[in-house]
Design an enzyme around this catalytic site. Structure first.
Site, PDB file in Angstrom:
ATOM      1  N   GLU A 242      32.950  -9.751  24.185  1.00 22.30           N
ATOM      2  CA  GLU A 242      32.905  -9.422  25.615  1.00 22.30           C
ATOM      3  C   GLU A 242      32.748 -10.749  26.332  1.00 22.30           C
ATOM      4  OE1 GLU A 242      33.514  -6.564  26.741  1.00 22.30           O
ATOM      5  OE2 GLU A 242      32.899  -5.087  25.250  1.00 22.30           O
ATOM      6  N   CYS A 276      29.569 -10.665  34.481  1.00 20.76           N
ATOM      7  CA  CYS A 276      30.911 -10.865  33.906  1.00 20.76           C
ATOM      8  C   CYS A 276      31.932 -10.064  34.704  1.00 20.76           C
ATOM      9  CB  CYS A 276      30.923 -10.450  32.443  1.00 20.76           C
ATOM     10  SG  CYS A 276      30.337  -8.774  32.177  1.00 20.76           S
TER      11      CYS A 276
HETATM   12  P1  NAD Z   1      27.840 -18.976  26.205  1.00 17.07           P
HETATM   13  O1  NAD Z   1      29.123 -18.644  25.568  1.00 17.07           O
HETATM   14  O2  NAD Z   1      27.552 -20.381  26.530  1.00 17.07           O
HETATM   15  O3  NAD Z   1      26.616 -18.509  25.293  1.00 17.07           O
HETATM   16  C1  NAD Z   1      26.495 -17.166  24.853  1.00 17.07           C
HETATM   17  C2  NAD Z   1      25.688 -17.146  23.568  1.00 17.07           C
HETATM   18  O4  NAD Z   1      26.420 -17.802  22.533  1.00 17.07           O
HETATM   19  C3  NAD Z   1      24.346 -17.852  23.649  1.00 17.07           C
HETATM   20  O5  NAD Z   1      23.396 -17.090  22.920  1.00 17.07           O
HETATM   21  C4  NAD Z   1      24.622 -19.171  22.948  1.00 17.07           C
HETATM   22  O6  NAD Z   1      23.466 -19.781  22.380  1.00 17.07           O
HETATM   23  C5  NAD Z   1      25.591 -18.744  21.868  1.00 17.07           C
HETATM   24  N1  NAD Z   1      26.457 -19.801  21.334  1.00 17.07           N
HETATM   25  C6  NAD Z   1      26.802 -20.986  21.889  1.00 17.07           C
HETATM   26  N2  NAD Z   1      27.652 -21.670  21.094  1.00 17.07           N
HETATM   27  C7  NAD Z   1      27.863 -20.892  20.011  1.00 17.07           C
HETATM   28  C8  NAD Z   1      28.689 -21.016  18.857  1.00 17.07           C
HETATM   29  N3  NAD Z   1      29.453 -22.093  18.630  1.00 17.07           N
HETATM   30  N4  NAD Z   1      28.712 -20.001  17.966  1.00 17.07           N
HETATM   31  C9  NAD Z   1      27.980 -18.880  18.190  1.00 17.07           C
HETATM   32  N5  NAD Z   1      27.165 -18.714  19.250  1.00 17.07           N
HETATM   33  C10 NAD Z   1      27.107 -19.702  20.161  1.00 17.07           C
HETATM   34  O7  NAD Z   1      27.748 -18.044  27.489  1.00 17.07           O
HETATM   35  P2  NAD Z   1      26.621 -18.028  28.611  1.00 17.07           P
HETATM   36  O8  NAD Z   1      26.804 -19.244  29.446  1.00 17.07           O
HETATM   37  O9  NAD Z   1      25.287 -17.766  27.980  1.00 17.07           O
HETATM   38  O10 NAD Z   1      27.010 -16.716  29.432  1.00 17.07           O
HETATM   39  C11 NAD Z   1      27.877 -16.716  30.511  1.00 17.07           C
HETATM   40  C12 NAD Z   1      29.224 -16.164  30.099  1.00 17.07           C
HETATM   41  O11 NAD Z   1      29.075 -14.887  29.497  1.00 17.07           O
HETATM   42  C13 NAD Z   1      30.150 -15.948  31.295  1.00 17.07           C
HETATM   43  O12 NAD Z   1      31.445 -16.428  30.990  1.00 17.07           O
HETATM   44  C14 NAD Z   1      30.194 -14.432  31.449  1.00 17.07           C
HETATM   45  O13 NAD Z   1      31.329 -13.937  32.075  1.00 17.07           O
HETATM   46  C15 NAD Z   1      30.052 -13.988  30.048  1.00 17.07           C
HETATM   47  N6  NAD Z   1      29.574 -12.602  29.973  1.00 17.07           N
HETATM   48  C16 NAD Z   1      30.440 -11.619  29.603  1.00 17.07           C
HETATM   49  C17 NAD Z   1      30.034 -10.289  29.587  1.00 17.07           C
HETATM   50  C18 NAD Z   1      30.979  -9.186  29.177  1.00 17.07           C
HETATM   51  O14 NAD Z   1      30.516  -8.112  28.842  1.00 17.07           O
HETATM   52  N7  NAD Z   1      32.268  -9.402  29.192  1.00 17.07           N
HETATM   53  C19 NAD Z   1      28.732  -9.969  29.928  1.00 17.07           C
HETATM   54  C20 NAD Z   1      27.863 -10.987  30.296  1.00 17.07           C
HETATM   55  C21 NAD Z   1      28.303 -12.308  30.310  1.00 17.07           C
END
Ligand code: NAD
Length: 474
Positions: A242, A276
């Site tokens: 997501e 999101c």
């Molecule tokens: P992010 O991708 O930076 O981090 C998300 C999670 O992934 C964190 O727990 C982070 O520690 C982890 N992570 C980072 N690098 C990783 C890797 N290489 N492998 C595995 N895990 C890793 O996102 P964010 O900045 O925390 O959140 C914002 C983003 O999330 C926005 O783009 C938003 O649109 C999206 N989002 C989407 C939804 C949806 O349902 N579509 C819902 C909420 C947020």
């Protein structure tokens, strides 16, 4: 509030580590708590416990239903304390934090009533075929910082009901409330069925590469989603992704400005724009734009932005410094390109990561504030003359999470909404979610869906049981 310190829960035990990480309150940029950091050996412990707990946990659906109800009761009993911690680390107003915790409760209660699908098919040769859903094993769940708890509900409730075990990692920006909820979940399931680990991005990468999980359920950015998918290729792990969105809302020329302005405003600015599937681009009919903009500006200017712990606050800060800098960068770039902030357009003169709710007009569609996901309280407004043109421009993006159309004529709006290339399209609404309704993105917005029986199915593989044709006497 004293410094919050919540242990990880691994294999049914509280775990503290010497390696610590500080958690900041985005309303003050001051420390609010700290966590122990999970290293690779501890992650192995969590994964191995999840693997050994799976065989027994996957056997008894009725016991799992009971656990989900007990988890819902346990979270509900601690709702106010959990919401306080969520506000302190995430920044959202207390009232909204209470709603988010209540949503987790709602999700556990709803999934407790669902049943993995089972179908009977008769083959051409008369054999009896039973098509069942079987749990996968260990699921690794990784969540972002905007709705840390809601997404625990979206992932843990269906995964556990389906018979999987789970190791979950929250964002390093908002780990405390998830550790609290994780303790409650772990207390109502056998040891190892649910562990919650904390740490930086590296920990997420270790989880996706770990041999134990059979599936990765990820919510976060497109960039990290791609990395997760690459890591999942080794071992052919299932993934649900997501990811981000750049949702368009198209207002038709028959929409009543007084009827739509509140839902449009909150569709874009709720959670300080960090949703999101929030409105990220607003398309208004050129000759009706002023009437709607006037109302949106008035609402932006009477909306109280501040520390989520203050009862009067309606919008909290941007959750973290990197995101604050990104949003400010996109906004300032938009002004350099000739965009006009008709309200807001500045940081708040106080500590913390505050940028006033801002509406920007006069931008071309290729300005980064329009073309990219801003994920903050700065909304670009674009005008159109022909609906076909608005639809074409709304679809000119690689994202496809959701979209909405606003009108006094629901059938007319529905016909336009169906032309939007997105996983969810709505009429006169942008932000309603349900545990019974699937949610997922098209294009780079994601892969697979969460929620409802469709989301439940994604935590299982199909198993076909073939029995020979029934003899007349048996
Ligand atoms: P992010 O991708 O930076 O981090 C998300 C999670 O992934 C964190 O727990 C982070 O520690 C982890 N992570 C980072 N690098 C990783 C890797 N290489 N492998 C595995 N895990 C890793 O996102 P964010 O900045 O925390 O959140 C914002 C983003 O999330 C926005 O783009 C938003 O649109 C999206 N989002 C989407 C939804 C949806 O349902 N579509 C819902 C909420 C947020």
């Amino acid at each position: 509030m004293p410094r919050i310190d919540v242990p990880m829960t691994i294999a049914g035990e509280d775990v503290e580590t010497a390696d610590r990480m500080v958690v900041l309150n985005p309303a003050t940029a001051e420390p609010v708590g700290e966590i122990g950091v999970c290293d690779q050996a501890l992650l192995d412990t969590a994964m191995e416990a999840a693997q050994s707990a799976f065989a027994h946990w996957s056997l008894d659906l009725e016991a799992r239903r009971g656990s989900l109800v007990a988890i819902a009761d346990g979270i509900e009993a601690n709702l106010a304390q959990i919401a306080d911690v969520l506000t302190a680390e995430q920044g959202k107003p207390k009232r909204v934090a209470m709603f988010e915790v209540a949503e987790v409760v709602r999700w556990f209660r709803a999934f407790a009533t669902m049943t993995p699908t089972e179908e009977r098919v008769t083959a051409e040769d008369g054999a009896r075929i039973f098509v069942s859903r079987r749990p996968l094993g260990v699921v690794a769940a990784i969540t972002p910082w905007n709705f840390p708890l809601l997404l625990v509900g979206w992932k843990a409730a269906p995964a556990l009901l389906a018979g999987n075990t789970m190791v979950l990692k929250p964002s390093p920006f908002t780990p405390l409330s998830t550790l609290m909820v994780g303790r409650v979940i772990a207390a109502h399931v056998p040891p190892g069925v649910f562990s919650v680990v904390a740490g930086g991005d590296q920990l997420g990468a270790w989880m996706t590469k770990h041999p134990a999980p059979r599936k990765i359920s990820f919510t976060g950015s497109v960039r990290t989603g791609s990395a997760v998918m690459r890591a999942a290729a080794d071992g052919i792990k299932r993934v649900t992704l997501e990811l981000g969105g750049n949702d368009a809302a198209i207002v038709l020329d028959d929409a009543d400005p007084d009827m739509v302005e509140s839902a449009l405003f909150w569709g874009a600015f709720a959670n300080t724009g960090q949703i999101c599937a929030g409105i990220k681009r607003l398309f208004l009919p050129e000759h009706r734009a002023d009437a709607i903009l006037e109302r949106l500006v008035a609402r932006a200017e009477r909306t109280v932005m501040g520390d989520g712990a203050e009862p009067s606050t309606q919008l909290g800060p941007i959750q973290n410094r990197p995101q604050f800098e990104r949003v400010v960068g996109l906004a300032e770039d938009a002004y350099r390109r000739g965009g006009t902030p008709i309200t807001g357009g500045h940081r708040l003169d106080r500590p913390g990561y505050f940028y006033a709710p801002t509406i920007v007009t006069g931008l071309d569609d290729d300005a980064p504030l329009v073309a990219e996901e801003q994920f903050g309280p700065v909304l670009p407004v674009l005008t159109y003359r022909k609906v076909d043109d608005a639809v074409r421009r709304a679809n000119a993006t690689s994202y496809g999470l959701s979209g909405s159309v606003w009108s006094s004529d629901v059938s007319r709006a529905a016909a336009v909404a169906e032309r939007l290339q997105a996983g969810t399209v709505r009429v006169n609404d942008h932000l309603t979610f349900s545990p019974h309704v699937p949610f997922g993105g098209w294009g780079v917005s994601g892969l697979g869906v969460e929620n409802g029986p469709w989301g439940l199915d994604e935590f299982s593989d199909i198993q076909v049981l073939r029995l020979p044709r029934q003899a007349a006497s048996t």
